[in-house]
Write a protein that holds these residues in place. Structure first.
Motif, PDB file in Angstrom:
ATOM      1  N   ILE A  99      -4.723  -3.001  -5.378  1.00  0.00           N
ATOM      2  CA  ILE A  99      -3.480  -2.242  -5.412  1.00  0.00           C
ATOM      3  C   ILE A  99      -2.417  -2.970  -6.219  1.00  0.00           C
ATOM      4  O   ILE A  99      -1.558  -2.350  -6.845  1.00  0.00           O
ATOM      5  CB  ILE A  99      -2.991  -1.960  -3.975  1.00  0.00           C
TER       6      ILE A  99
ATOM      7  N   LEU B 193      -6.342   4.234  -1.066  1.00  0.00           N
ATOM      8  CA  LEU B 193      -5.068   4.377  -0.372  1.00  0.00           C
ATOM      9  C   LEU B 193      -5.206   5.279   0.849  1.00  0.00           C
ATOM     10  O   LEU B 193      -4.645   4.996   1.915  1.00  0.00           O
ATOM     11  CB  LEU B 193      -4.012   4.942  -1.332  1.00  0.00           C
TER      12      LEU B 193
ATOM     13  N   ASN C  13       2.027   1.598  -3.500  1.00  0.00           N
ATOM     14  CA  ASN C  13       0.984   1.674  -4.522  1.00  0.00           C
ATOM     15  C   ASN C  13       1.199   0.618  -5.605  1.00  0.00           C
ATOM     16  O   ASN C  13       1.059   0.883  -6.797  1.00  0.00           O
ATOM     17  CB  ASN C  13       0.926   3.075  -5.142  1.00  0.00           C
TER      18      ASN C  13
ATOM     19  N   PHE D   8       0.840  -1.203   0.000  1.00  0.00           N
ATOM     20  CA  PHE D   8       0.000   0.000   0.000  1.00  0.00           C
ATOM     21  C   PHE D   8       0.875   1.252   0.000  1.00  0.00           C
ATOM     22  O   PHE D   8       0.563   2.229  -0.681  1.00  0.00           O
ATOM     23  CB  PHE D   8      -0.935   0.005   1.204  1.00  0.00           C
TER      24      PHE D   8
END
Length: 449
Positions: free
Chosen positions: A282, A394, A210, A207
């Motif tokens: 993601i 996110l 990304n 995360f």
């Protein structure tokens, strides 16, 4: 330590147990279709005793390296008349180099070493060349030791740091930076469970980056000899790897990693499958329309789980909500989410209802394909919607683990999210389009909601 690559293409003897009888046979580990397979010659009578779908544990010694093949299944089998034997292609789930285990080992520490996390450290290289090389100043490279990042939890302790590896040859010395996640357990865990625990850390850092982060090299220590063994997971995910600056770097969380880790572990264990659903998105396992639908579903699930009361309140106060009992619709959930995270989205609050209409109409168009009710978004509008929803997803994770608003706003400077304002303007424009029917033909017009 010996890597798996160093023990392939070597003919060796292996052992396994069938009906409690130990059987020795010859074989060779080979790479086939991006997997390591064991090409083995098996006695025909022993092959007949095997159950069709049984899993075997196979051990052997390749050169001087004790090797364990866990979770082995037969992929193909062919009969050889000359030797009255079976030629088998056997695929193991995991390969352990360093020791022969008769069952799944119990682990006290597991470590991942991967260059996929290097961008997260966000600092200059640990290795600085010495250009003034003299007898008095004889070091070729000056090494700086970054501060260790660590946290404790109910399972043990996790550490995050960097090191450098070397590869030596007659003509060339190669130095490379490697980032390490190390997880030590208070109570030993079965190897499979240890892999799952350290995967939770990898998910968090995915995360922050990304995108997908590969496992890299895995080692572990058992609860008996305290020796490091190599673990090879015998599958490969064909997913693009993050190779650009991370959105969240260690400079943003190293001083509060204990809090970040506790919040993430609590979220991961209490809110599943939401974190796993977010992680799949993601990692870019889907693109285009499917990517948008998955993002929309993920945010809807999050709203249903954590913000249902707030979304219901918006639905009740909506004067245009003509549904029986003023049911909560997707647009109401989007309204709540957009209001909640507008400190980083920076949308005009007067238009948030229109943005919510836009996002829900795009989802509904691709879900229902009702041309008489919804407008088909252009490619640019779809891409803009994906950018914004991905940033929202996110942001949900970042705020949940204690990342500050100022640091989240810094993420908007990264290329992928640099034009969120332009993306928002496209969604606002799309939200004011509607379809109507005229003499059986669909026409598009612009109208105020």
């Amino acid at each position: 330590m010996t890597s798996v690559r160093e023990i392939i293409n070597v003919i060796s003897n292996f052992k396994c147990k069938i009906d409690r009888i130990e059987l020795t046979f010859s074989g060779i580990l080979q790479e086939k279709e991006e997997k390591i397979v064991l090409n083995a010659i098996f006695p025909i009578e022993e092959y007949k005793k095997m159950e069709l779908n049984c899993e075997l544990v196979i051990i052997g010694k390749i050169y001087d390296n004790e090797t364990t093949l866990m979770g082995c299944r037969i992929q193909t089998a062919s009969y050889t008349i000359e030797n009255n034997s079976m030629s088998l292609f056997i695929i193991p789930k995991e390969i352990i180099v360093g020791k022969c285990f008769c069952s799944m080992p119990v682990v006290t520490r597991i470590t991942i070493s991967t260059s996929g996390l290097n961008y997260m450290f966000g600092s200059l290289s640990l290795l600085k060349p010495n250009f003034v090389f003299t007898k008095e100043n004889s070091s070729v490279l000056n090494y700086s030791f970054p501060e260790l990042i660590n946290a404790d939890d109910k399972y043990g302790a996790i550490k995050l740091y960097q090191k450098f590896d070397t590869q030596l040859s007659v003509n060339v010395y190669t130095y490379s930076i490697t980032s390490v996640i190390e997880y030590s357990f208070t109570k030993p865990l079965v190897l499979e469970d240890a892999v799952m625990k350290i995967s939770v850390a990898r998910s968090l850092f995915s995360f922050f980056g990304n995108g997908y982060i590969p496992f890299g090299d895995i080692t572990f220590e058992d609860d008996v000899e305290k020796t490091k063994y190599v673990l090879y997971l015998n599958y490969k995910e064909n997913i693009p790897v993050v190779d650009e600056p991370f959105l969240i770097t260690t400079s943003m969380f190293s001083g509060q990693f204990q809090n970040v880790w506790e919040l993430w572990l609590n979220l991961y264990e209490s809110a599943n499958p939401i974190p796993r659903l977010f992680y799949e998105i993601i990692c870019n396992r889907s693109t285009g329309i499917n990517s948008y639908l998955n993002l929309s579903q993920a945010i809807e699930v999050y709203s249903n789980t954590y913000r249902n009361i707030e979304a219901n309140a918006i639905a009740k106060s909506d004067k245009n909500n003509k549904s029986k009992g003023k049911n909560t619709k997707l647009k109401h959930r989007y309204q709540d989410i957009l209001y909640t995270y507008n400190s980083v989205l920076k949308l005009d609050e007067a238009d948030i209802e229109n943005y919510a209409h836009g996002f829900s109409d795009i989802r509904n168009y691709y879900t229902h394909y009702n041309h008489g009710t919804y407008v088909e978004p252009s490619y640019d509008e779809l891409l803009s919607a994906i950018h914004i929803l991905r940033f929202i997803l996110l942001t949900i994770v970042y705020t949940s683990v204690g990342i500050s608003v100022d640091n989240i706003l810094e993420c908007r400077k990264i290329a992928f999210f640099r034009e969120l304002d332009i993306d928002a303007s496209k969604i606002l424009k799309y939200s004011k389009k509607k379809r109507c029917s005229f003499n059986g033909n669909n026409i598009e017009e612009t109208a105020k909601r």
